[in-house]
Scaffold this active site. Structure first.
Site, mmCIF file in Angstrom:
data_model
loop_
_atom_site.group_PDB
_atom_site.id
_atom_site.type_symbol
_atom_site.label_atom_id
_atom_site.label_comp_id
_atom_site.label_asym_id
_atom_site.label_seq_id
_atom_site.Cartn_x
_atom_site.Cartn_y
_atom_site.Cartn_z
ATOM 1 N N CYS A 139 -4.640 2.412 -3.734
ATOM 2 C CA CYS A 139 -3.384 2.944 -3.177
ATOM 3 C C CYS A 139 -2.261 1.914 -3.275
ATOM 4 O O CYS A 139 -1.434 1.790 -2.356
ATOM 5 C CB CYS A 139 -3.560 3.404 -1.726
ATOM 6 N N LYS A 158 -10.135 -0.623 10.712
ATOM 7 C CA LYS A 158 -10.364 -1.785 9.847
ATOM 8 C C LYS A 158 -10.695 -3.024 10.673
ATOM 9 O O LYS A 158 -11.025 -4.069 10.121
ATOM 10 C CB LYS A 158 -9.125 -2.060 8.993
ATOM 11 N N GLN A 189 -4.169 -4.911 7.010
ATOM 12 C CA GLN A 189 -5.206 -5.802 6.456
ATOM 13 C C GLN A 189 -5.230 -7.156 7.150
ATOM 14 O O GLN A 189 -6.105 -7.980 6.877
ATOM 15 C CB GLN A 189 -4.979 -6.028 4.949
ATOM 16 N N HIS A 216 0.881 -1.168 0.000
ATOM 17 C CA HIS A 216 0.000 0.000 0.000
ATOM 18 C C HIS A 216 0.920 1.220 0.000
ATOM 19 O O HIS A 216 2.030 1.172 0.561
ATOM 20 C CB HIS A 216 -0.845 -0.034 1.278
ATOM 21 N N ASP A 251 3.570 -4.030 7.886
ATOM 22 C CA ASP A 251 2.269 -3.365 7.820
ATOM 23 C C ASP A 251 1.206 -4.452 7.988
ATOM 24 O O ASP A 251 1.033 -5.298 7.118
ATOM 25 C CB ASP A 251 2.169 -2.679 6.447
#
Ligand code: PMP
Length: 424
Positions: free
Chosen positions: A382, A226, A203, A123, A200
């Site tokens: 993104c 999220k 998600q 991302h 990261d």
């Protein structure tokens, strides 16, 4: 079944689609943000109604209570990712956490000619901070390329590691393709070299357990919105032995111990990165989101989402004009696809213009889905370097949350049937 926990799905006269009630909402854009359960909304409401005060300042009852809630939430998040309490920093979102690492750690630790490895499936939030830093400090960015399907392999990473490598920046789950990267194997490739592993997990957190000991990472960042919590809150994990390598990022209230006219002494803990009034109600509500997920349990979440993923991939097979971009293997419920040649020349009226010989543009397709009550995402999500690599300008993406059910999937495929008819 879990939709009843989320007030948005029963909101009367909701603004979802064309005046329909929200009960008709088919929300398949969870990778963008997830809906909030009543439990989280109530905790935030209660905090403002009964307990609101600033933290780390008030010596009165309310202030002490706010402090207690805030620090208990830190423990809740620490336990959630198997970290220590002092390794948790509250940020605004995943993006801020990743920028903070680049500024507070990268700027002090990297010098001209050093190398940073970044995967091409990132991302922009885990790509641009490193591109920015590389330009500023004259570092070399080395790109960890996926295979032709967008899947990263550890063997390709190994070839990129050199004596100048300072950091490896990678996502745990792709926000476009939805598969899990074997991040836990990366430390084996690093061996004894002093290379920071920056992950990261934005998600990943709603779908799979995230354990910093298992991943053996140095830094990790995610957004709470999220994972069914409020917007405005991110979690940054800083492994305790990396803290001394960092300089403060934002300076101001709550992070200095002594201030003279020309100098200041700063906190020696990770709290040094929480300058100013933090998002207190969001932190308290965020901890409730952790408790909500924990009450359901990741094994139940994974079982449920896995069954839906299997079904989606199976049903897509009956649609030869749909190109599924995501791999099924290790998919957490984020499925990218595009609509290819559906007899474009036979499309009717204005819609005819939407279809090109390469298929229907994802933006147009997303509008057609929206007209049928289906919320999903279209664009480059993104992740432009990944789309460029895959040689596609954009894609459609449906992404699951724990409340999605078979009826949502039926509605999605019914809409797809309808859209196909328009072009037939
Ligand atoms: N990383 C990934 C993998 C993401 O999917 C996103 C959000 N789409 C982000 C980072 C950035 O999250 P936020 O906008 O909440 O900072």
């Amino acid at each position: 079944m879990l939709k009843k926990d989320f007030p948005i799905f029963s909101a009367k006269g909701g603004s979802a689609f064309g005046g329909k009630n929200n009960k008709d909402l088919v929300y398949l854009d969870n990778a963008a943000t997830a809906q909030k359960p009543r439990a989280v909304i109530d905790v935030i409401n209660n905090f403002y109604t009964h307990d609101n005060a600033n933290v780390h300042r008030g010596f009165y009852g309310l202030g002490e209570k706010a402090d207690a809630y805030y620090e208990e939430a830190r423990v809740t998040f620490a336990n959630f990712i198997n970290a220590k309490q002092d390794e948790i920093v509250f940020t605004k979102n995943a993006t801020e956490g990743l920028n903070l690492i680049a500024h507070a750690w990268g700027r002090t630790q990297c010098k001209e000619g050093d190398e940073i490895i970044v995967s091409l499936i990132e991302h922009h939030s885990n790509f641009l901070p490193w591109q920015f830093l590389a330009r500023e400090k004259k570092l070399k960015l080395r790109f960890w390329k996926p295979d032709q399907f967008g899947v990263l392999h550890i063997k390709d990473l190994e070839k990129l590691i050199t004596s100048r490598t300072k950091a490896i920046c990678v996502t745990y789950v792709s926000n476009v393709l939805g598969y899990i990267v074997s991040v836990e194997k990366i430390k084996e490739s690093i061996g004894k070299k002093n290379i920071a592993l920056i992950v990261d997990v934005a998600q990943a957190v709603p779908h799979v357990p995230v354990d910093v000991q298992y991943l053996r990472c140095d830094f990790l960042s995610f957004s709470v919105h999220k994972m069914y919590g409020p917007t405005g809150l991110g979690i940054l994990y800083i492994k305790e032995n990396r803290l001394h390598e960092m300089k403060p990022f934002l300076v101001g209230g709550g992070m200095a111990t002594e201030v003279s006219l020309t100098h200041a002494k700063y906190l020696q803990s990770s709290h040094v990165f929480e300058a100013g009034t933090p998002p207190i109600a969001e932190v308290v509500g965020g901890a409730e989101a952790v408790r909500y997920i924990t009450r359901i349990g990741f094994s139940a979440i994974q079982k449920h989402e896995h069954a839906l993923v299997e079904d989606i991939f199976h049903r897509f097979e009956a649609y030869p004009f749909v190109r599924v971009l995501s791999p099924k293997e290790g998919n957490v419920g984020v499925v990218a696809f595009d609509i290819q040649g559906v007899h474009p020349v036979r499309g009717r009226g204005a819609l005819r213009a939407l279809a090109t010989s390469n298929g229907v543009h994802p933006h147009d397709a997303a509008s057609l889905f929206a007209e049928r009550g289906i919320a999903l995402r279209a664009g480059h999500h993104c992740a432009m370097p990944l789309h460029t690599f895959l040689k596609i300008p954009a894609s459609l993406r449906l992404s699951l949350g724990l409340y999605n059910d078979e009826r949502d999937i039926d509605a999605f495929f019914k809409a797809l049937d309808d859209i196909k008819k328009i072009f037939d």
